[in-house]
Structure formats: structure tokens, C-alpha cells
Write a protein that holds these residues in place. Structure first.
Motif, short mmCIF file in Angstrom:
data_model
loop_
_atom_site.label_atom_id
_atom_site.label_comp_id
_atom_site.label_asym_id
_atom_site.label_seq_id
_atom_site.Cartn_x
_atom_site.Cartn_y
_atom_site.Cartn_z
N ASP A 131 1.17 -0.91 -0.25
CA ASP A 131 -0.15 -0.20 -0.05
C ASP A 131 1.04 0.96 -0.05
O ASP A 131 0.86 2.10 -0.40
CB ASP A 131 -0.76 -0.10 1.38
N ASP A 134 2.78 1.43 -4.07
CA ASP A 134 1.79 2.81 -4.57
C ASP A 134 0.94 3.67 -4.10
O ASP A 134 0.68 4.53 -4.70
CB ASP A 134 0.03 1.37 -3.70
N ASP A 135 0.92 4.16 -2.77
CA ASP A 135 0.49 5.56 -2.62
C ASP A 135 2.01 6.46 -2.62
O ASP A 135 1.41 7.27 -3.19
CB ASP A 135 0.58 5.64 -1.50
N HIS A 136 3.40 6.28 -2.89
CA HIS A 136 4.22 6.43 -3.11
C HIS A 136 4.03 6.68 -4.29
O HIS A 136 5.06 8.09 -5.26
CB HIS A 136 5.68 5.54 -2.80
N ARG A 137 3.98 5.56 -5.69
CA ARG A 137 3.81 5.78 -7.19
C ARG A 137 2.41 7.03 -7.43
O ARG A 137 2.54 7.73 -8.47
CB ARG A 137 3.42 4.24 -7.69
N ASN A 138 1.72 7.41 -6.70
CA ASN A 138 0.49 7.73 -7.21
C ASN A 138 1.45 9.64 -6.74
O ASN A 138 0.49 10.41 -7.09
CB ASN A 138 -0.38 7.74 -6.75
N ILE A 139 1.96 9.42 -5.58
CA ILE A 139 2.58 11.02 -5.65
C ILE A 139 3.51 11.82 -6.42
O ILE A 139 3.83 10.95 -7.37
CB ILE A 139 3.19 11.61 -4.30
#
Length: 139
Positions: A131, A134-139
Motif C-alpha cells: 500500500d 502504491d501511494d508512493h507511485r501516486n505522489i
């Protein structure tokens, strides 16, 4: 309530290992440099995480550390608890300890402390290293 550097840096190190999951062992100095953590301090944190079975070590010239399980199988709670201990806002609601108080039967705040503890545990046990990736990639 604040986490110490043990919990914060330990989670950063595990995140770094998760980012490189499947690439083989990552040298400790790479993790330390990437996450801006003292290598000496990181050694202590990784040793704790290794003892808990979250990290594997590989010796030798191509050695380093890697996750013992896939990022989607490791929760934030599994990382933080060995480094920080019980996540409780008050001694009277630490999970594995029996702390007696003479006001326990009429203590209104104990219920609040339990709810805070349970909420924090629910959150950290629901977030995986995957998770975080995934959050890191969306930043």
C-alpha cells in the motif's frame, strides 16, 4: 502520542526494501543513504526486524538485506510493534500488561484510551508495505 525514531526509521527502511523487492539483497549503506538514516542506527533496527522474521540477511560481497515476505504480506503494524512496543496512549491499556489502578472501576478516560489504542492498531494493521509503494507511485 508520537512514534520514536525507531518506529519511523524502521518503517522507512522496510519501505526501501519493499521498493526493491525481488531484486536481491540491498546493502545497508544503500538503504541508509536513500532514506537519510545513520547506518549504525539502521543496523540496530534491522537486527530487531531480522529477529522478528521480517527481514533476511545475505552475507558476502553481494550481500545485504531483503524482505522475508512479499510487501503485500507485511503490515505497518508488524514493523512498528517490534521497534516501539505496544501502541497504547496510556499504561493502563497496554495489550499484554496488567496495570491496576485504584480508580479503574470508575475511570472514564480508560475507555477513551482503549478506543484510541484500538483505532491506531486497526489502521496500522490494515496498511501493507505494498500500500505504501502504491501511494508512493501516486505522489
Amino acid at each position: 502520542m508520537r512514534l520514536s525514531t525507531k518506529g519511523r526509521y524502521g518503517l522507512k527502511a522496510m519501505f526501501e526494501l519493499a521498493l526493491h523487492y525481488g531484486e536481491g539483497p540491498i546493502p545497508l549503506n544503500n538503504i541508509a543513504e536513500s532514506q537519510n538514516i545513520s547506518e549504525h542506527y539502521l543496523e540496530q533496527l534491522i537486527a530487531t526486524l531480522r529477529r522478528k522474521g521480517l527481514v533476511k540477511s545475505v552475507r558476502g560481497a553481494q550481500g545485504g538485506y531483503m524482505l522475508a515476505r512479499a510487501p503485500e504480506e507485511i503490515t505497518v503494524g508488524e514493523v512498528i510493534r517490534p521497534l516501539e512496543g505496544s501502541i497504547a496512549p496510556s499504561e493502563c491499556v497496554i495489550d499484554d500488561e496488567t496495570v491496576s489502578c485504584d480508580k479503574e472501576d470508575v475511570c472514564v478516560t480508560k475507555t477513551v484510551w482503549k478506543r484510541i489504542r484500538d483505532s491506531i492498531n486497526e489502521v496500522i494493521d490494515s496498511i501493507t508495505l505494498q500500500d505504501m509503494i502504491d501511494d508512493h507511485r501516486n505522489i
